[in-house]
Write a protein that holds these residues in place. Structure first.
Motif, PDB file in Angstrom:
ATOM      1  N   GLY A 394       0.822  -1.210   0.000  1.00 12.07           N
ATOM      2  CA  GLY A 394       0.000   0.000   0.000  1.00 12.07           C
ATOM      3  C   GLY A 394       0.852   1.255   0.000  1.00 12.07           C
ATOM      4  N   ARG A 395       1.931   1.237   0.788  1.00  9.94           N
ATOM      5  CA  ARG A 395       2.851   2.381   0.825  1.00  9.94           C
ATOM      6  C   ARG A 395       3.461   2.639  -0.552  1.00  9.94           C
ATOM      7  N   ALA A 398       0.755   3.927  -3.068  1.00 13.52           N
ATOM      8  CA  ALA A 398       0.372   5.319  -2.796  1.00 13.52           C
ATOM      9  C   ALA A 398       1.472   6.276  -3.214  1.00 13.52           C
ATOM     10  N   LYS A 399       2.727   5.888  -2.926  1.00  8.43           N
ATOM     11  CA  LYS A 399       3.870   6.742  -3.272  1.00  8.43           C
ATOM     12  C   LYS A 399       4.004   6.928  -4.772  1.00  8.43           C
ATOM     13  N   TYR A 401       1.801   7.416  -6.840  1.00  2.30           N
ATOM     14  CA  TYR A 401       0.836   8.393  -7.362  1.00  2.30           C
ATOM     15  C   TYR A 401       1.031   9.788  -6.766  1.00  2.30           C
ATOM     16  N   GLU A 402       2.114   9.960  -5.991  1.00  2.23           N
ATOM     17  CA  GLU A 402       2.383  11.287  -5.413  1.00  2.23           C
ATOM     18  C   GLU A 402       2.649  12.317  -6.519  1.00  2.23           C
TER      19      GLU A 402
END
Length: 402
Positions: A394-395, A398-399, A401-402
């Motif tokens: 998940g990390r 998510a990263k 798509y920063e």
């Protein structure tokens, strides 16, 4: 993505499947009877089957081609269908010298060991004449975070002295287990938590190594390898037993666990496939309320859903294997995490449905289903629990798509 197997792999799949169907499955009961006579020694039937498999060249499939002379000559993608076949029987992979924890330990020695270490330990492991164990998990700390490991590895002249407490050390109970790869801290004060750990080779019969007891999994001791609780009390080994160098333990662990995780997933697909076949056989042969179980809509739905889940997991496993081959283990870490989350849970679902259709026999000693369920349940913890894989996956997602 092309998951078509080459003619060579198709032939190997047929050979392994035939060997399992004609040699291993008919001897399951014999193996368990012999184990009852001596819980911690390799059963004679298993040694006989290993000799047959080796004579037929069905041996050491798991090592990638990049390991040269030690290689089984297959890529991860090519090995996947073979491991799936082996997953049909809990101990089948050992017959082909492809069982954990030896596979991971052989990969470590092939990739990180020096020539002396390879000669002393890798070669007999590749020959199948000894067994090994990997000592990482500890009872007093959350070992899902490997930086917590407390076992100490302290330099003393030309030796290292090891003190610590491990448990669930698979393989260490077996009489033929000759070598332990032990992870501990050699530099506990290093500000970089990932450089505190080292891995060192500890012969099982070194003074101070105490195999306390076999831990059970839902009551199963998984003899003859077992899952040992081990105490290291001032265990002294030569400094030359250090793998790769001080502070490289975490690096080795990451290199070891990637392939090991996907091997487990390959076998999980095979276990689920066998459970599905058993489900269908039971549904067709068992009569309740005047008709075969297969006439009931709920049973048909169980069969259909199980087939869907197996095929999904199989394809994800193959995709992960292919990415490991083409881009490397590090680049494939996210998809390895995905399949490590998906495969054991899928297998548990399928096996649970099969147990339900078998009724009381499904949880008894008269079928393999209860043990299959226990094995798959521990895989949600082994080589990293689901929660850790999901947290890191998940990390990373998510990263991105920063």
């Amino acid at each position: 993505m092309d998951f078509e197997y080459s003619p060579k792999v198709q032939e190997l799949v047929l050979q392994v499947r035939q060997f399992i169907d004609t040699e291993i499955i008919p001897n399951e009961e014999t193996c368990y009877k012999q184990l009852a006579e001596n819980r911690w020694r390799t059963p004679p039937i298993l040694e006989q089957l290993k000799a047959k498999a080796k004579a037929q060249g069905l041996w050491n499939f798991f090592l990638p081609v990049s390991y040269g002379e030690y290689s089984g000559g297959l890529t991860n993608l090519e090995y996947a269908p073979l491991a799936e076949e082996m997953g049909r029987v809990h101990w089948a992979s050992e017959v082909f010298n492809c069982s954990a924890p030896d596979t991971g330990n052989m990969e470590v020695l092939a990739k990180y060991g020096n020539e002396e270490q390879k000669k002393q330990w890798l070669e007999p492991l590749l020959e199948g004449t000894i067994r090994s164990a990997f000592a990482m998990t500890e009872p007093k700390v959350a070992s899902s975070d490997a930086t917590n490991i407390e076992t100490s590895i302290v330099r003393d002249g030309d030796d290292y002295v090891i003190n610590g407490h491990k448990f669930y050390i698979s393989g260490a109970c077996r009489e033929e287990c000759e070598i332990l790869i032990v992870m501990g801290k050699s530099d506990a004060d290093n500000p970089n938590r990932y450089l505190q750990q080292s891995m060192i080779l500890v012969p099982t019969h070194t003074p101070g190594v105490d195999i306390v007891r076999p831990m059970t999994v839902f009551g199963y001791d998984d003899a003859p390898e077992g899952h040992a609780e081990v105490i290291f009390d001032n265990v002294r080994v030569p400094a030359t037993n250090m793998l790769l160098g001080e502070g490289r333990g975490f690096e080795i662990a990451q290199g070891r666990l990637g392939p090991g995780r996907i091997h487990h997933c390959m076998r999980s697909v095979g276990a689920a496939q066998r459970a599905l076949e058993m489900m269908c056989e039971r549904a067709n042969s068992r009569v309740a309320f005047g008709q075969p179980l297969s006439k009931n809509q709920s049973v048909r739905e169980d069969i259909a859903l199980s087939a869907c889940q197996i095929e999904q997991a199989r394809l994800l496993t193959l995709k992960a294997a292919q990415k490991m081959d083409t881009e490397g283990n590090k680049a494939a870490k996210d998809i390895i995490a995905m399949i490590k989350i998906v495969a054991p849970n899928m297998a548990l679902d399928v096996i649970d449905r099969t147990i339900q259709i078998y009724g009381g026999a499904g949880v008894s000693q008269d079928t393999v289903l209860a043990h299959m369920f226990a094995v798959q349940r521990i895989l949600r913890l082994a080589d990293g629990p689901d929660q850790v894989h999901m947290m890191q996956l998940g990390r990373n997602l998510a990263k991105s798509y920063e």
